[in-house]
Design an enzyme around this catalytic site. Structure first.
Site, PDB file in Angstrom:
ATOM      1  N   HIS A 135       0.668  -1.128   0.052  1.00  0.00           N
ATOM      2  CA  HIS A 135       0.009   0.184  -0.225  1.00  0.00           C
ATOM      3  C   HIS A 135       0.691   1.322  -0.076  1.00  0.00           C
ATOM      4  O   HIS A 135       1.826   1.048   0.349  1.00  0.00           O
ATOM      5  CB  HIS A 135      -0.950   0.099   1.124  1.00  0.00           C
ATOM      6  N   ARG A 300       5.677   6.824  13.115  1.00  0.00           N
ATOM      7  CA  ARG A 300       5.791   7.463  12.008  1.00  0.00           C
ATOM      8  C   ARG A 300       5.404   8.798  12.026  1.00  0.00           C
ATOM      9  O   ARG A 300       4.281   8.995  12.614  1.00  0.00           O
ATOM     10  CB  ARG A 300       5.085   6.579  10.914  1.00  0.00           C
TER      11      ARG A 300
END
Length: 309
Positions: A135, A300
């Site tokens: 993805h 992240r």
């Protein structure tokens, strides 16, 4: 014994439709018109022919100078994902580094870290890794991420690698007839089949109104290099606009498989305090979930991008 009659031409035709053909791949690392120049402010070690490089000689505990940032950005465009090892930095230093690439994104569905802009992936025996599907991040947004900075603070003793695929190389190697077929097509990207699955109906309706399904080109043009990249993915792309459901799904499944070709990939083995910076516009990634029930902790920070065209 019964003798089976074999229609060789039909078998060849069926096999051609069933799989991606083998043989040499056309692997072009740089977009047309870009010159392959050396890097002078750090050492860059390629990890493959088209994607992925380790950077040595940059200390992310310190503010990166504009000159180093500019050269890192050129490396990012040319190698798509950059890796830094032995970077014992704080969450604030990670934020400061990511901000040099633009305004930061808040993810509305995933757990937070020390700041709203930090997404925390904490995996162990109670929380299995589920990011093991190819993805690109948040393509359900009207303006998907430009890129991201990922830092691992805890790593399993084995496993837990992440793979990235160069979707420019994936597009380059499509048969001409497929390129012609997908030219100008658009696809729908939606968070509902993933993040929306466990939401109660009222909350789901609220979030769908806040984040409506996005329509993006099947082939996007990189806004900085001009390179064409394949921009559909298994996790968030739900259908192709204007095609019947069965026809569109068959085409999507073929396009999804392009990310799985090893020649377009790099695989990174994490160590504690390793960092990855990647271009979300030209890559897809896959977090290998082969470390359960061991612990793996990552944070992240994503940089807001622009609307694909």
């Amino acid at each position: 014994m019964t003798q089976l009659t074999v229609d060789t031409s039909r078998q060849i035709d069926l096999l051609a439709k069933r799989t991606i053909q083998g043989g040499p791949r056309f692997l072009q690392r740089l977009a047309d018109g870009l010159e392959d120049r050396p890097y002078t402010l750090f050492t860059l070690k390629p990890l493959g022919p088209v994607i992925g490089a380790e950077i040595e000689g940059v200390d992310l505990r310190e503010q990166v100078s504009p000159e180093v940032k500019a050269e890192l950005h050129r490396a990012l465009l040319e190698w798509k994902v950059l890796f830094f090892r032995n970077q014992d930095i704080t969450s604030q230093q990670q934020l400061d580094f990511a901000r040099q690439w633009g305004e930061l994104e808040n993810h509305p569905f995933l757990p937070k870290g020390a700041a709203a802009e930090i997404t925390r992936f904490e995996k162990d025996a109670n929380m299995k890794g589920q990011e093991n599907n190819w993805h690109a991040d948040v393509t359900w947004r009207l303006e998907p991420s430009m890129g991201a900075v990922l830092r691992l603070s805890e790593v399993p003793s084995q496993g837990g690698d992440t793979l990235w695929a160069d979707m420019g190389a994936a597009y380059d190697n499509l048969p001409d007839e497929v390129k012609e077929r997908i030219d100008g097509l658009k696809a729908i990207h939606d968070f509902t089949p993933t993040f929306g699955r466990s939401m109660p109906p009222e909350l789901l309706a609220q979030k769908q109104a806040e984040f409506p399904a996005a329509e993006h080109p099947v082939v996007r043009t990189h806004p900085e290099t001009g390179r064409k990249t394949l921009f559909v993915n298994r996790v968030f792309t739900t259908r192709i606009v204007g095609l019947a459901e069965e026809e569109g799904e068959e085409l999507l499944q073929y396009l999804f498989r392009q990310a799985e070709i090893p020649e377009y990939q790099v695989r990174f083995h994490w160590e504690k305090n390793s960092i990855a910076l990647w271009d979300n516009r030209s890559t897809q990634h896959y977090a290998s979930s082969d470390y359960y029930p061991n612990r793996r902790v990552a944070e992240r920070i994503s940089i807001i991008g622009d609307r694909p065209y």
